[in-house]
Design a protein around this motif. Structure first.
Motif, mmCIF file in Angstrom:
data_model
loop_
_atom_site.group_PDB
_atom_site.id
_atom_site.type_symbol
_atom_site.label_atom_id
_atom_site.label_comp_id
_atom_site.label_asym_id
_atom_site.label_seq_id
_atom_site.Cartn_x
_atom_site.Cartn_y
_atom_site.Cartn_z
ATOM 1 N N THR A 180 -3.892 7.039 -3.198
ATOM 2 C CA THR A 180 -3.474 5.782 -2.598
ATOM 3 C C THR A 180 -3.376 4.737 -3.695
ATOM 4 O OG1 THR A 180 -4.608 6.334 -0.535
ATOM 5 C CG2 THR A 180 -4.049 4.020 -0.878
ATOM 6 N N VAL B 264 -7.893 2.796 0.787
ATOM 7 C CA VAL B 264 -6.944 1.696 0.960
ATOM 8 C C VAL B 264 -7.640 0.359 0.716
ATOM 9 C CG1 VAL B 264 -5.597 0.444 2.699
ATOM 10 C CG2 VAL B 264 -5.340 2.918 2.468
ATOM 11 N N ASN C 98 4.064 5.371 3.261
ATOM 12 C CA ASN C 98 3.066 6.406 3.543
ATOM 13 C C ASN C 98 3.648 7.806 3.480
ATOM 14 O OD1 ASN C 98 4.198 5.244 6.243
ATOM 15 N ND2 ASN C 98 3.591 7.339 6.756
ATOM 16 N N ASP D 141 0.853 5.557 8.735
ATOM 17 C CA ASP D 141 1.162 4.131 8.869
ATOM 18 C C ASP D 141 0.442 3.530 10.078
ATOM 19 O OD1 ASP D 141 3.004 5.798 10.407
ATOM 20 O OD2 ASP D 141 4.011 3.947 10.967
ATOM 21 N N LEU E 133 -3.310 3.085 9.438
ATOM 22 C CA LEU E 133 -3.620 1.969 8.548
ATOM 23 C C LEU E 133 -3.372 0.618 9.221
ATOM 24 C CD1 LEU E 133 -2.285 3.243 5.097
ATOM 25 C CD2 LEU E 133 -4.565 3.451 6.102
ATOM 26 N N ALA F 52 6.327 -1.235 7.471
ATOM 27 C CA ALA F 52 5.899 0.151 7.300
ATOM 28 C C ALA F 52 7.145 1.010 7.164
ATOM 29 C CB ALA F 52 5.050 0.623 8.483
ATOM 30 N N SER G 211 6.727 1.729 -3.557
ATOM 31 C CA SER G 211 5.937 0.525 -3.304
ATOM 32 C C SER G 211 6.834 -0.705 -3.207
ATOM 33 C CB SER G 211 4.907 0.337 -4.423
ATOM 34 O OG SER G 211 4.006 1.421 -4.482
ATOM 35 N N CYS H 184 -2.214 0.479 -4.565
ATOM 36 C CA CYS H 184 -1.812 -0.845 -4.122
ATOM 37 C C CYS H 184 -1.150 -1.539 -5.297
ATOM 38 C CB CYS H 184 -3.003 -1.657 -3.620
ATOM 39 S SG CYS H 184 -2.539 -3.335 -3.061
ATOM 40 N N ILE I 217 0.871 -1.179 0.000
ATOM 41 C CA ILE I 217 0.000 0.000 0.000
ATOM 42 C C ILE I 217 0.905 1.227 0.000
ATOM 43 C CG2 ILE I 217 -1.703 1.336 1.288
ATOM 44 C CD1 ILE I 217 -2.850 -1.248 0.194
ATOM 45 N N ASP I 218 0.768 2.064 -0.995
ATOM 46 C CA ASP I 218 1.513 3.329 -1.078
ATOM 47 C C ASP I 218 0.506 4.457 -0.865
ATOM 48 O OD1 ASP I 218 3.029 5.547 -1.634
ATOM 49 O OD2 ASP I 218 3.571 4.953 -3.666
ATOM 50 N N GLN I 219 0.425 4.934 0.374
ATOM 51 C CA GLN I 219 -0.556 5.964 0.711
ATOM 52 C C GLN I 219 0.127 7.324 0.631
ATOM 53 O OE1 GLN I 219 -1.837 8.514 2.982
ATOM 54 N NE2 GLN I 219 -3.199 8.371 1.211
ATOM 55 N N ILE J 127 3.506 -1.335 3.938
ATOM 56 C CA ILE J 127 2.934 0.008 3.822
ATOM 57 C C ILE J 127 4.043 1.024 3.627
ATOM 58 C CG2 ILE J 127 1.679 1.853 5.049
ATOM 59 C CD1 ILE J 127 0.236 -0.425 6.590
#
Length: 539
Positions: free
Chosen positions: A42, A82, A107, A192, A195, A268, A467, A44, A35-37, A105
């Motif tokens: 966002t 997400v 972030n 992070d 999530l 994370a 990612s 995935c 997950i790249d927030q 993750i």
């Protein structure tokens, strides 16, 4: 941007995606999701055991701007996005959640969420890293010590950018929040933490942790002990009861519930540290630069935090399991790719960003012109909020093509200045620069970057390095990969630019760039309002 692969260093056969070593796992096929927030969206991505992208999905979220200088996000909306992108990426890959070995993750850093532990609802919109509402509070906290009051412990200056002052502001401004926080009813987290807590069950046993790279950006963690600093918490009047446990970057924090039920949540990292990890910059002296609207350059300084005398940030690069942390220096450049957009949107000299490379390549040099994009001051290594953008060296000979070239070269020269500062502070010489981000598609820029640095600039096959870094860390924590050496074996070079500029020319042009920078300083007089530099946009 798009560009041509350099003619002097054609893409080698190894740049094409190729199967890497078999994953060290008892599963017949291992997949890791990341997950790249980010600040505006966002994503995935699902990677296979060779570190190749299998699928991806992306969703944007709202930017909430209640007042000038205030930037907020709806943390509940981010959590919904997400879940949506995770489901979308799995569907595109034709995979079920139980076919994922791990989830990592990456972030946006420094953004603050405070939520009710019982209901799981945020008590306020997330206050984003770009937000400047705490400028006055930072000045007050600095007092006679100034912005370096906590730098020895944290490696950071007192600035609105970081999370601690944002927490202090919310505790004072949201009615009743401080009392609830002191009673342990409220949880704080960077994205992070928010999530991981939701992924692992939320109000039904969610795990409240943060990793060392994100904790290092709060202004609350001691870089040496890797724990919250009691003296700083007291100075900012932040109760320890709201804080998450600080954990390594690669570790199984818990098991996901809901749509990803059963998947280990195993890593994370702050986004820039994730990119450094995805570029496999695991050794002392290895560096990467992410070229976006602004640029972030990180240098691995090994097992010791290196204090900076040049306006750089000292921070944590990563920590794997129970191993010792790895540290880095970070330099932020406010305006790089955004300068190309300015050339297009404000001056109208190009119609699209893709036009700049052929236009700049139509002339052999910049015609003596230099562009210093200090639109709201200069970042590292100057940190001069009195600076303003200038175009210097103009003669009747200069055309829009020369200006286009000068715009690209401004990114190279600013990067050179940060690299020089890093080498002064650390005593470590950078042997090569790994590059990622949108501007790496511009071959002319990458060649000039290699020329002015005097070292190779290298672009990887997988450009989704943020990612990929999160996926790599999660895979290490769950046994998909054995260690950094195996990850290096997956890394593939897509293009390499070797320096071709003579040393005498490099020295002469750098001196002219420095002269142009001096022209940009002292533009704000004492009776003019000071506009502080805005941090470059990421995510």
């Amino acid at each position: 941007m798009s560009g041509t692969v350099p003619t002097q260093a054609a893409t080698p056969p190894a740049a094409r995606p190729a199967p890497g070593p078999r994953a060290r796992t008892d599963r017949p096929e291992a997949y890791v999701a990341a997950i790249d927030q980010g600040t505006t969206s966002t994503r995935c991505l699902v990677f296979d055991a060779a570190g190749r992208v299998v699928s991806s999905d992306r969703r944007e979220h709202r930017q909430i701007l209640p007042r000038p200088g205030w930037v907020e996000h709806d943390a509940t909306e981010i959590w919904a996005k997400v879940q949506a992108v995770a489901a979308g990426a799995l569907a595109r890959a034709g995979l079920r959640p139980d076919q994922l070995t791990a989830l990592g993750i990456a972030n946006q850093r420094e953004t603050v969420v405070l939520w009710d532990r019982a209901t799981g609802r945020p008590v306020h919109n997330a206050v984003v890293w770009q937000d400047t509402r705490t400028a006055g509070l930072c000045t007050e906290l600095g007092g006679a010590h100034g912005q370096d009051r906590f730098r020895e412990a944290t490696g950071l200056p007192l600035a609105p950018y970081f999370s601690g002052p944002k927490i202090a502001w919310l505790l004072e401004r949201v009615p009743g929040l401080r009392h609830r926080a002191e009673n342990g009813e409220i949880a704080f987290g960077t994205i992070d933490s928010w999530l991981v807590w939701n992924l692992t069950g939320g109000t039904s046993g969610g795990v409240h942790v943060t990793d060392v790279t994100n904790a290092a950006r709060t202004l609350l963690m001691d870089l040496h002990t890797l724990d919250w600093d009691p003296a700083i918490l007291a100075a900012m009047d932040i109760p320890e009861a709201v804080l998450p446990r600080i954990r390594p970057s690669a570790e199984v924090y818990g098991t996901a519930t809901g749509r990803l039920a059963g998947v280990p949540v195993a890593a994370a990292l702050g986004d820039q540290q994730a990119a450094l990890f995805g570029q496999t910059c695991f050794d002392l002296g290895e560096a990467k630069n992410t070229y976006g609207p602004g640029s972030f350059l990180l240098l691995n300084t090994g097992g010791r935090p290196v204090p900076s005398a040049s306006g750089l940030l000292t921070t944590v690069a990563h920590q794997l399991g129970g191993e010792r942390p790895v540290y880095c220096l970070e330099g932020s450049i406010a305006v790089t790719g955004a300068l190309v957009e300015w050339l297009r949107d404000r001056l109208g000299l190009i119609r699209s960003v893709d036009e700049i490379e052929p236009l700049a390549a139509s002339v052999p040099d910049n015609g003596g012109a230099y562009v210093v994009p200090a639109f709201s001051g200069l970042f590292a290594p100057y940190w001069r909020s009195d600076a303003r953008g200038v175009i210097t060296g103009l003669t009747a000979y200069v055309t829009r093509a020369h200006l286009a070239r000068a715009v690209l070269e401004a990114t190279s020269w600013q990067t050179r200045e940060v690299v020089d500062a890093m080498q002064r502070d650390s005593g470590v010489r950078i042997a090569a620069l790994r590059a990622d981000g949108g501007m790496t598609g511009n071959g002319l820029l990458m060649q000039h970057q290699a020329d002015v640095l005097g070292v190779p600039v290298i672009r990887p096959v997988v450009r989704e390095t943020t990612s990929l870094g999160a996926a790599y860390a999660a895979g290490l924590a769950t046994g998909v990969w054995d260690g950094p050496d195996e990850l290096r074996a997956h890394w593939r070079e897509d293009a390499r630019w070797e320096p071709a500029m003579a040393e005498a020319e490099r020295t002469r042009e750098y001196a002219r760039w420095k002269k142009a920078v001096r022209r940009s300083l002292d533009w704000l007089d004492g009776d003019e309002p000071e506009v502080r530099p805005r941090r470059p946009r990421v995510g």
